[in-house]
Design a protein around this motif. Structure first.
Motif, short mmCIF file in Angstrom:
data_model
loop_
_atom_site.label_atom_id
_atom_site.label_comp_id
_atom_site.label_asym_id
_atom_site.label_seq_id
_atom_site.Cartn_x
_atom_site.Cartn_y
_atom_site.Cartn_z
N ALA A 4 0.83 -1.21 0.00
CA ALA A 4 0.00 0.00 0.00
C ALA A 4 0.86 1.26 0.00
N ARG A 5 2.13 1.10 -0.39
CA ARG A 5 3.04 2.23 -0.43
C ARG A 5 4.18 1.92 -1.39
N PHE A 6 4.48 2.90 -2.24
CA PHE A 6 5.68 2.84 -3.07
C PHE A 6 6.64 3.88 -2.53
N GLU A 7 7.93 3.56 -2.57
CA GLU A 7 8.96 4.48 -2.15
C GLU A 7 10.17 4.27 -3.04
N VAL A 8 10.69 5.36 -3.61
CA VAL A 8 11.86 5.28 -4.48
C VAL A 8 12.87 6.34 -4.04
N HIS A 9 14.13 6.10 -4.37
CA HIS A 9 15.22 6.99 -3.95
C HIS A 9 16.06 7.38 -5.16
N ARG A 10 16.66 8.56 -5.05
CA ARG A 10 17.60 9.00 -6.09
C ARG A 10 18.53 10.04 -5.49
N GLU A 60 -7.07 11.83 -19.27
CA GLU A 60 -6.85 11.22 -20.58
C GLU A 60 -5.47 10.56 -20.66
N ALA A 61 -4.51 11.10 -19.92
CA ALA A 61 -3.15 10.54 -19.95
C ALA A 61 -3.11 9.09 -19.51
N LEU A 62 -3.98 8.71 -18.57
CA LEU A 62 -4.00 7.33 -18.08
C LEU A 62 -5.02 6.46 -18.79
N LYS A 63 -6.09 7.08 -19.28
CA LYS A 63 -7.17 6.35 -19.96
C LYS A 63 -7.72 5.20 -19.11
N SER A 118 11.00 9.69 -2.73
CA SER A 118 9.64 10.02 -3.13
C SER A 118 8.75 8.86 -2.71
N TYR A 119 7.59 9.17 -2.15
CA TYR A 119 6.68 8.09 -1.75
C TYR A 119 5.23 8.41 -2.11
N TYR A 120 4.47 7.34 -2.23
CA TYR A 120 3.04 7.38 -2.56
C TYR A 120 2.41 6.31 -1.68
N ASP A 121 1.53 6.72 -0.77
CA ASP A 121 0.97 5.83 0.23
C ASP A 121 -0.55 5.88 0.18
N TRP A 122 -1.15 4.74 -0.06
CA TRP A 122 -2.61 4.65 -0.12
C TRP A 122 -3.14 3.72 0.97
N SER A 123 -2.37 3.52 2.04
CA SER A 123 -2.77 2.61 3.12
C SER A 123 -3.94 3.15 3.94
N TRP A 129 -13.22 4.08 -1.24
CA TRP A 129 -12.24 3.96 -2.31
C TRP A 129 -11.52 2.62 -2.25
N LYS A 130 -11.32 2.11 -1.04
CA LYS A 130 -10.68 0.80 -0.89
C LYS A 130 -11.53 -0.29 -1.56
N GLU A 131 -12.84 -0.21 -1.37
CA GLU A 131 -13.76 -1.18 -1.98
C GLU A 131 -13.71 -1.16 -3.50
N ARG A 132 -13.43 -0.03 -4.07
CA ARG A 132 -13.38 0.08 -5.53
C ARG A 132 -12.12 -0.53 -6.13
N ALA A 133 -11.14 -0.81 -5.30
CA ALA A 133 -9.90 -1.49 -5.73
C ALA A 133 -9.24 -0.83 -6.95
N ILE A 134 -9.12 0.50 -6.89
CA ILE A 134 -8.51 1.23 -8.01
C ILE A 134 -7.08 1.69 -7.70
N PHE A 135 -6.61 1.40 -6.49
CA PHE A 135 -5.27 1.83 -6.11
C PHE A 135 -4.29 0.69 -6.24
N PRO A 136 -3.06 0.99 -6.63
CA PRO A 136 -2.49 2.31 -6.87
C PRO A 136 -2.88 2.85 -8.24
N ILE A 137 -3.02 4.15 -8.30
CA ILE A 137 -3.31 4.82 -9.57
C ILE A 137 -2.02 5.02 -10.35
N LEU A 138 -0.96 5.40 -9.66
CA LEU A 138 0.35 5.57 -10.27
C LEU A 138 1.23 4.38 -9.92
N SER A 139 2.26 4.19 -10.71
CA SER A 139 3.18 3.07 -10.48
C SER A 139 4.46 3.55 -9.83
#
Length: 165
Positions: A4-10, A60-63, A118-123, A129-139
């Motif tokens: 339920a979370r992405f985390e990347v480093h640079r 539109e970018a994600l369609k 950088s992180y993205y957390d949908w926990s 929204w959890k019931e709709r099972a649409i997360f994660p929206i971004l990768s």
């Protein structure tokens, strides 16, 4: 266990201050976006928890869903100058308007620049929204690409710092 979370480093060859200026500026968010959804923004740079601005989006970018053009309000939930910024969004046309996911950056100075996470957390998304099972929206790839664009924005043509051994 469900992720339920992405985390990347640079490592980026720029000071935390230079990077943080981009992250506090609504136009900076649009400039470094790798998803293609952020089209423009309205509002002043943020300086504290509770500050907000509007981002004009185009799905539109994600369609993935037929939202097309819409606006979200970015609301700052954590703010430590030159160290950390985090936000959630409100989409006033949705019910509930606060989905509950957060995005953020953590900055640490390092030899030759900054270590950026950088992180993205949908926990903590709302049960609706959890019931709709649409997360994660971004990768995770989107986060990684945005860090690349951030690096190009604040330190064009500069080599990455060498990680400490």
């Amino acid at each position: 266990m469900t992720v339920a979370r992405f985390e990347v480093h640079r490592l980026i060859p720029a000071s935390p201050d230079a990077i943080f200026k981009v992250l506090c500026d609504p136009a900076g968010h649009v400039a470094i976006d790798s998803s293609g959804m952020l089209m423009s923004s309205t509002g002043a740079p943020v300086a504290a928890v509770g500050d907000s601005f509007v981002v004009h989006m185009d799905r539109e970018a994600l369609k993935d869903v037929p939202l097309e053009l819409y606006d979200v309000t970015v609301s700052i939930t954590a703010f430590e100058p030159n160290r950390r910024i985090e936000w959630t969004i409100f989409a006033w046309f949705l019910d509930p308007p606060k989905i509950g996911h957060v995005y953020g950056y953590e900055l640490e100075p390092c030899d030759g620049g900054s270590s950026v996470t950088s992180y993205y957390d949908w926990s903590q998304i709302d049960p609706v929204w959890k019931e709709r099972a649409i997360f994660p929206i971004l990768s995770e790839t989107n986060l990684r690409a945005t860090l690349g664009i951030l690096a190009r924005t604040v330190a064009p043509s500069m080599p990455r710092p060498i990680p400490a051994a």
